[in-house]
Scaffold this motif. Structure first.
Motif, PDB file in Angstrom:
ATOM      1  N   ARG A  32       8.498  17.184  14.022  1.00 37.43           N
ATOM      2  CA  ARG A  32       7.888  17.396  12.712  1.00 37.43           C
ATOM      3  C   ARG A  32       8.790  16.879  11.588  1.00 37.43           C
ATOM      4  O   ARG A  32      10.008  16.748  11.740  1.00 37.43           O
ATOM      5  N   ALA A  33       8.157  16.591  10.470  1.00 31.13           N
ATOM      6  CA  ALA A  33       8.857  15.985   9.338  1.00 31.13           C
ATOM      7  C   ALA A  33       9.675  17.012   8.568  1.00 31.13           C
ATOM      8  O   ALA A  33       9.294  18.180   8.437  1.00 31.13           O
ATOM      9  N   GLN A  34      10.796  16.539   8.053  1.00 35.06           N
ATOM     10  CA  GLN A  34      11.674  17.348   7.197  1.00 35.06           C
ATOM     11  C   GLN A  34      10.902  17.784   5.957  1.00 35.06           C
ATOM     12  O   GLN A  34      10.028  17.070   5.455  1.00 35.06           O
ATOM     13  N   LEU A  35      11.231  18.950   5.429  1.00 35.07           N
ATOM     14  CA  LEU A  35      10.552  19.492   4.257  1.00 35.07           C
ATOM     15  C   LEU A  35      11.439  19.388   3.023  1.00 35.07           C
ATOM     16  O   LEU A  35      12.657  19.261   3.122  1.00 35.07           O
ATOM     17  N   ALA A  36      10.795  19.442   1.866  1.00 37.68           N
ATOM     18  CA  ALA A  36      11.511  19.370   0.585  1.00 37.68           C
ATOM     19  C   ALA A  36      11.143  20.575  -0.265  1.00 37.68           C
ATOM     20  O   ALA A  36       9.979  21.004  -0.274  1.00 37.68           O
ATOM     21  N   PRO A  37      12.101  21.139  -0.996  1.00 38.23           N
ATOM     22  CA  PRO A  37      11.789  22.280  -1.865  1.00 38.23           C
ATOM     23  C   PRO A  37      11.133  21.817  -3.158  1.00 38.23           C
ATOM     24  O   PRO A  37      11.318  20.678  -3.610  1.00 38.23           O
ATOM     25  N   ALA A  38      10.335  22.693  -3.743  1.00 33.77           N
ATOM     26  CA  ALA A  38       9.742  22.399  -5.050  1.00 33.77           C
ATOM     27  C   ALA A  38      10.837  22.368  -6.107  1.00 33.77           C
ATOM     28  O   ALA A  38      11.786  23.149  -6.060  1.00 33.77           O
ATOM     29  N   SER A  39      10.702  21.471  -7.080  1.00 30.67           N
ATOM     30  CA  SER A  39      11.747  21.330  -8.100  1.00 30.67           C
ATOM     31  C   SER A  39      11.866  22.566  -8.976  1.00 30.67           C
ATOM     32  O   SER A  39      12.920  22.804  -9.580  1.00 30.67           O
ATOM     33  N   LEU A  49      18.897  20.125   1.283  1.00 30.70           N
ATOM     34  CA  LEU A  49      17.607  20.340   0.623  1.00 30.70           C
ATOM     35  C   LEU A  49      16.559  20.801   1.634  1.00 30.70           C
ATOM     36  O   LEU A  49      15.728  21.666   1.334  1.00 30.70           O
ATOM     37  N   GLY A  50      16.612  20.229   2.835  1.00 30.50           N
ATOM     38  CA  GLY A  50      15.668  20.625   3.866  1.00 30.50           C
ATOM     39  C   GLY A  50      15.834  22.083   4.270  1.00 30.50           C
ATOM     40  O   GLY A  50      14.863  22.803   4.501  1.00 30.50           O
ATOM     41  N   ARG A  51      17.082  22.532   4.347  1.00 28.65           N
ATOM     42  CA  ARG A  51      17.319  23.944   4.677  1.00 28.65           C
ATOM     43  C   ARG A  51      16.812  24.846   3.571  1.00 28.65           C
ATOM     44  O   ARG A  51      16.233  25.907   3.823  1.00 28.65           O
ATOM     45  N   VAL A  69      14.277  10.518  -4.946  1.00 28.13           N
ATOM     46  CA  VAL A  69      14.517  10.538  -3.507  1.00 28.13           C
ATOM     47  C   VAL A  69      14.694  11.976  -3.031  1.00 28.13           C
ATOM     48  O   VAL A  69      15.189  12.837  -3.765  1.00 28.13           O
ATOM     49  N   ASN A  70      14.274  12.250  -1.804  1.00 29.50           N
ATOM     50  CA  ASN A  70      14.400  13.562  -1.154  1.00 29.50           C
ATOM     51  C   ASN A  70      13.553  14.645  -1.809  1.00 29.50           C
ATOM     52  O   ASN A  70      13.812  15.832  -1.633  1.00 29.50           O
ATOM     53  N   THR A  71      12.530  14.247  -2.568  1.00 29.34           N
ATOM     54  CA  THR A  71      11.556  15.209  -3.092  1.00 29.34           C
ATOM     55  C   THR A  71      10.289  15.121  -2.248  1.00 29.34           C
ATOM     56  O   THR A  71      10.116  14.212  -1.447  1.00 29.34           O
ATOM     57  N   GLY A  72       9.393  16.085  -2.447  1.00 27.87           N
ATOM     58  CA  GLY A  72       8.233  16.198  -1.585  1.00 27.87           C
ATOM     59  C   GLY A  72       7.078  15.299  -1.970  1.00 27.87           C
ATOM     60  O   GLY A  72       6.921  14.912  -3.133  1.00 27.87           O
ATOM     61  N   PHE A  73       6.270  14.969  -0.966  1.00 30.01           N
ATOM     62  CA  PHE A  73       4.996  14.301  -1.223  1.00 30.01           C
ATOM     63  C   PHE A  73       4.049  15.298  -1.883  1.00 30.01           C
ATOM     64  O   PHE A  73       4.004  16.473  -1.512  1.00 30.01           O
ATOM     65  N   LYS A 119       5.783  21.023   1.866  1.00 31.03           N
ATOM     66  CA  LYS A 119       5.684  19.643   1.392  1.00 31.03           C
ATOM     67  C   LYS A 119       6.743  18.833   2.122  1.00 31.03           C
ATOM     68  O   LYS A 119       7.917  19.198   2.123  1.00 31.03           O
ATOM     69  N   GLN A 120       6.312  17.735   2.718  1.00 31.49           N
ATOM     70  CA  GLN A 120       7.229  16.900   3.484  1.00 31.49           C
ATOM     71  C   GLN A 120       8.087  16.051   2.550  1.00 31.49           C
ATOM     72  O   GLN A 120       7.667  15.673   1.457  1.00 31.49           O
ATOM     73  N   MET A 121       9.281  15.745   3.008  1.00 31.66           N
ATOM     74  CA  MET A 121      10.268  15.040   2.196  1.00 31.66           C
ATOM     75  C   MET A 121      10.083  13.528   2.266  1.00 31.66           C
ATOM     76  O   MET A 121       9.874  12.960   3.336  1.00 31.66           O
ATOM     77  N   ASN A 122      10.176  12.892   1.117  1.00 33.28           N
ATOM     78  CA  ASN A 122      10.213  11.432   1.051  1.00 33.28           C
ATOM     79  C   ASN A 122      11.678  11.011   0.964  1.00 33.28           C
ATOM     80  O   ASN A 122      12.368  11.325  -0.005  1.00 33.28           O
ATOM     81  N   GLY A 123      12.146  10.297   1.982  1.00 36.53           N
ATOM     82  CA  GLY A 123      13.537   9.855   2.009  1.00 36.53           C
ATOM     83  C   GLY A 123      13.803   8.624   1.177  1.00 36.53           C
ATOM     84  O   GLY A 123      14.929   8.120   1.166  1.00 36.53           O
TER      85      GLY A 123
END
Length: 779
Positions: free
Chosen positions: A351-358, A160-162, A229-233, A366-370
Motif C-alpha cells: 500500500r501507498a505511503q500516507l501524508a498528513p493534512a497540512s 511525515l508518513g508516520r 513535495v510529500n503532501t497528499g493527493f 490521503k496518499q503521499m505524492n513524492g
C-alpha cells in the motif's frame, strides 16, 4: 393564493439578465434521479455570485441536497453554477451544519491510542525484519523493479508518513467512538479536529523569491504547503474506503471485489491497435510529464527495503503473522493462463505511503505524492536540497557524464539498475526513476542538455552573472519551455479542441489573467491513480530502431529488455536512432488492450515472468479509495450504467464475468472502455478528470509561465514570453540531438512523421522556430 409578483421578483434576482436558471439532475447513490427542475434555458449569469464551471469542478452537484442550476460556460458548452468550489458538501449542507465539537476526553483518548498503536506497528515491522529472507523482496525478483519505481530517498517522507498514520489512527478511534460520523469525515467537516501530529509549516521568504522553490512550497503564500513535495493527493469525490478511513473498497453488496488479476485477465487484453495519428513520442512525453508531477510512494521495511507479501516471488501468500501491515497482495488463480505456469498464486502489492493534512486535522487517508505537484521538471532538478546539490554542476550547469564527448545524465552510485557489469551505465535523475525505461532516459538526456545549452548562452550574454544566477535563470526558462509544450502541444492532442476550450487550457496571446489563489493545484487521487494511467494503454511492447534514410526497421527492442537497463545509451548512434524511431513509430490507441510486456513481463529482469501492471493499477485505485467508475460518470455529467447490457456486447459479457454489478467497476477499467471525445484520444470521463487537473495546475500556480508581474514574482517580460512561446518539442529535440543520424525532425514532434504535412524537415528549417535568447540579456 400564489403571489406571482414574488415569484417574478425571485426570478429577476436569481437570473439578473432575464435568463432563467435551469436546475440539473442530481443522481442518487444508485443512479436514480433525486430531483429535476423543468426550466430548459441555462443561466447566462449564475445567481448569488456563483461561478459557472464544468461539472467535474463542482463535486457538490452530485449531492442529493444540492442546488446547482446549469449555465453557459461559453457559446458551446453547458456547466453548473457552483457555490461551494471544490468542496464535496452541497451548499445547504455547508451552511446548515454546526462546527464539529468533540469531547476533550475523546480527543485525549484518541491521541494516546494513536501513539500507542503507531509504536506497536513500528515494533511489529522491526520484528518482521528479523525474518528478512521471508519479508523482504529479493533484489532479483520483478517486484523489486516495481519497488524501485516507487521508492523515495527523501528522509522527510518517512517522518511525515508516520505522522499521517498517527492522525489516521486518531480518526479511526474517533469514528469507533461515534465522536465523528463517516459523513463528517467524507465531507471534510472534521477540519478543525486536531490530530496528534502536525507537519512543520514551510518557511517562506519575504519578499517572495522570483524562482520556484525546489519542493513546491510557498507557491501560495496563504497556504504554502499546496502542491509541495510529500503532501497528499486531493479528491474529486470523497473516498470509498470501506470504513470511511482507510480500509479498501468492497462491492456494493458487501463482498470482496474481484481480484485485480482476474479483472485484468477478463478485460485488459493483449492486442495491437496502432494510432493512425499519434506517435510513440506522444506516449513517452506523457510518461515524462506523469513522472514529474506524480510519484506514488510505497511503505518500506527497516531502512526502506522492499516489503514482500508473498512466499518466494509468488508461490503463495505469506502467513498473516509474517505480512507487513501495508501488505495487500493480489490473488491469482492456480489455473492463471500465464502465472499458473510458474505456480504463482500471489502478486506482491504494498500500500501507498500516507501524508498528513497540512492543518494537522484528522480525516480519511490521503496518499503521499513524492514529487512536487507542479509541472516544474522536479525529476530533472530534484525536489530536496540534497538531491539538488548532487545534480548541480559548476558554471550554472547540470552535472553530466561525459561519454567520449557526449553529454549523458550523471552516473548514480546507487544500485538502481538490473545490470551491474563493468561499463554498464546507470544514471542519476531528480526522481530516481530515469532508468525505468530507456526511451524515458532519452528524454531525461535531451532536457539535461537543454538546460546546459541555455546556461552556456546566458553565461556569454551576461558575463556579470554568478553561477547561482545562471543556474536559476536557466531553470526558470527551461521550466517555461516545458510548460508551454505541455499546454500548447501535448494537451490539445490528448483532449481535443472542445475540452481544451471548455477548460480554458489553451495558451493566451500574451499574459494570462486566470490565476486564482483559492484554487488548490495539488493533484487529485483520481488523476494520479486512474485517469493519467491511460498512458499504459498506449505503450507499444516493442521499440523500433529504423534506418535514418529508408525508415526500414533493422532492430526491434522488447520493452522489458530495457527497463532499468539503460546501457544502450552509451552506443554513439543510439540516442539519435531512438529519437527517430519515436517520431515514426505509432503509439497504441487508448483502449482496454495492453502489451504483454506490461501485463506479463513488467520488470522481469532475468526472470521468465514479470508483474501485471493492469492488476497493479486496479489494486492501486482501491488502495487510494477511488470510487466506482459510475460515480465519476455522474460527476462529469454523464449518465451512469445501471446494467451491463448498456456496454457493447463483448465488453458487457467480460464485465459481467468478474463484477457483481456495474456499480462495482473500477475507474481505470471503465475509463479505458469509453469511446474518445472529438479530436482527442480519451473517453469523456478521463478527459474531464485530466482537463480539470491541468486547469488546476494552470489557475492555481502563481509561477505559471504565462502570468505577469502582477501575479508571478518571477514573471518574464512580454518579449521574453513571446520567445518562449516559439518553442516546440521538435526544437528541443533538434537542439539537443547528437546529430549523427538525426538531421531532420517532423515539425509536430508528437504526431507520426508519415502524416501528410508532418514530414521531417531539416533542423535548421524555419518550420521549427527557435527561441532568441538575446531577449534574456540583462539590460
Amino acid at each position: 393564493m400564489i403571489d406571482f409578483n414574488i415569484i417574478l421578483l425571485y426570478m429577476v434576482l436569481v437570473c439578473p439578465l432575464g435568463v432563467f436558471c435551469h436546475g440539473m439532475k442530481n443522481y442518487g447513490p444508485h443512479g436514480e434521479t433525486d430531483h429535476v427542475h423543468t426550466k430548459e434555458t441555462p443561466c447566462d449569469v449564475c445567481p448569488r455570485y456563483g461561478r459557472c464551471v464544468p461539472k467535474v469542478q463542482c463535486p457538490a452537484h452530485v449531492r442529493p441536497a444540492s442546488y446547482n442550476p446549469s449555465c453557459h460556460l461559453d457559446g458551446d458548452h453547458i456547466g453548473v453554477c457552483c457555490f461551494t468550489g471544490s468542496g464535496h458538501a452541497a451548499e445547504s449542507e455547508r451552511t446548515s451544519r454546526a462546527s464539529v465539537s468533540i469531547n476533550v476526553d475523546d480527543v485525549k483518548i484518541s491521541h494516546n491510542r494513536s501513539r500507542h498503536k503507531l509504536k506497536e506497528w513500528l515494533a511489529r515491522s522491526e520484528k518482521l525484519l528479523e525474518r528478512s529472507s521471508d519479508t523482504v523482496v529479493n533484489t532479483s525478483a520483478p517486484s523489486f523493479g516495481h519497488h524501485l519505481s516507487m521508492v523515495t530517498y527523501d528522509k522527510r517522507a518517512d517522518s511525515l508518513g508516520r505522522g499521517a498514520l498517527m492522525n489516521l489512527f486518531a480518526a479511526q478511534e474517533l469514528r469507533a467512538r461515534d465522536a465523528l460520523s463517516e459523513e463528517q469525515l467524507s465531507l471534510g467537516f472534521a477540519e478543525h479536529t486536531d490530530g496528534p501530529f502536525c507537519p512543520p509549516t514551510p518557511s517562506c521568504p519575504t519578499p517572495p523569491s522570483q524562482f520556484r522553490s525546489l519542493g513546491g512550497e510557498c507557491n501560495n503564500p496563504s497556504i504554502p504547503s499546496w502542491g509541495a513535495v510529500n503532501t497528499g493527493f486531493e479528491r474529486l469525490l470523497p473516498p470509498a474506503y470501506n470504513d470511511g478511513v482507510w480500509e479498501m473498497r468492497r462491492s456494493t453488496i458487501g463482498i470482496t471485489l474481484p481480484s485485480g488479476r482476474a479483472v485484468s485477465i477478463a478485460l485488459v487484453l493483449e492486442g495491437s491497435h496502432p494510432s493512425p495519428t499519434h506517435n510513440l513520442m506522444f506516449m513517452q512525453f506523457g510518461q515524462f510529464v506523469a513522472h514529474d508531477i506524480s510519484a506514488g510512494v510505497v511503505f518500506g521495511i527497516g531502512n526502506g527495503s522492499a516489503i514482500s507479501c508473498c512466499v518466494g516471488d509468488g508461490e503463495g501468500f505469506l502467513p498473516l503473522e509474517l505480512q507487513h501491515w501495508a501488505c495487500a497482495p493480489i490473488a491469482t488463480d492456480p489455473q492463471d493462463p500465464f502465472f499458473g505456469h510458474f505456480r504463482h498464486t500471489c502478486l506482491n502489492f504494498v500500500r501507498a505511503q500516507l501524508a498528513p493534512a497540512s492543518d494537522c486535522s484528522v480525516g480519511y487517508a490521503k496518499q503521499m505524492n513524492g514529487a512536487t505537484h507542479y509541472p516544474d521538471l522536479s525529476h530533472l532538478y530534484g525536489s530536496s536540497p540534497e538531491k539538488f546539490g548532487s545534480l548541480r554542476g559548476p558554471g550554472g550547469l547540470l552535472n553530466t557524464f561525459n561519454d567520449y564527448g557526449r553529454e549523458l545524465p550523471p552516473l548514480t552510485v546507487r544500485e538502481e539498475c538490473l545490470t551491474a557489469k563493468d561499463g554498464a551505465a546507470c544514471f542519476e535523475s531528480g526522481d530516481n526513476h530515469g532508468n525505468q525505461l530507456i526511451s524515458l532516459t532519452v528524454l531525461h538526456t535531451i532536457w539535461t542538455r537543454e538546460h546546459n545549452r541555455i546556461a552556456r548562452v546566458l553565461t556569454k550574454l551576461n558575463p556579470g552573472w554568478n553561477e547561482e544566477l545562471v543556474f536559476l535563470e536557466t531553470r526558470r526558462i527551461v521550466q517555461a519551455e516545458y510548460q508551454h509544450i505541455i499546454f500548447n502541444e501535448w494537451l490539445p492532442l490528448l483532449l481535443g479542441p472542445e475540452i481544451v476550450q471548455m477548460f480554458k487550457l489553451a495558451p493566451s496571446a500574451g499574459y494570462s489573467s486566470t490565476y486564482d489563489p483559492l484554487v488548490n493545484p495539488s493533484l487529485t487521487a483520481e488523476f494520479a491513480a486512474a485517469a493519467m494511467r491511460f498512458g499504459h494503454s498506449i505503450v507499444d511492447g516493442k521499440i523500433q530502431i529504423q534506418s535514418p534514410h529508408s525508415h526500414d526497421v533493422y532492430e526491434t527492442i522488447s520493452i522489458p529488455e530495457v527497463m532499468f537497463q539503460p546501457s544502450r545509451m552509451r552506443l554513439r548512434r543510439f540516442l539519435d536512432q531512438l529519437l527517430n524511431g519515436l517520431s515514426w513509430q505509432p503509439m497504441q490507441n487508448v483502449d482496454p488492450f495492453l502489451t504483454e510486456g506490461l501485463t506479463s513481463y513488467l520488470f522481469r529482469g532475468g526472470n521468465p515472468y514479470g508483474i501485471d501492471l493492469a492488476a497493479i493499477n486496479i489494486q492501486r485505485g482501491r488502495d487510494y479509495g477511488l470510487r466506482s467508475y459510475n460515480d465519476y460518470r455522474r460527476l462529469c455529467g454523464l449518465p451512469p450504467f445501471v446494467d451491463f447490457s448498456q456496454f457493447p456486447p463483448r465488453a458487457a459479457q467480460r464485465l459481467a464475468s468478474v463484477y457483481n454489478s456495474p456499480k462495482d467497476i473500477d475507474l481505470w477499467v471503465g475509463g479505458l472502455l469509453e469511446e474518445p471525445v472529438d479530436g482527442g484520444i480519451l473517453g469523456p470521463t478521463f478527459a474531464h478528470i485530466i482537463a480539470d487537473q491541468f486547469s488546476r495546475l494552470k489557475i492555481g500556480d502563481r509561477y505559471f509561465y504565462e502570468y505577469g508581474s502582477d501575479v508571478n514574482p518571477g514573471a518574464f517580460t512580454s518579449s521574453q514570453l513571446a520567445e518562449i512561446k516559439k518553442v516546440t518539442l521538435s526544437r528541443i529535440i533538434c537542439d539537443n540531438r547528437d546529430g549523427i543520424e538525426l538531421m531532420a525532425q517532423p515539425p509536430d514532434a508528437l504526431l507520426r512523421a508519415d502524416l501528410p504535412g508532418n514530414a521531417p524537415v531539416p533542423c535548421e528549417s524555419t518550420l521549427i522556430p527557435a527561441m532568441n535568447l538575446i531577449k534574456f540579456k540583462e539590460q
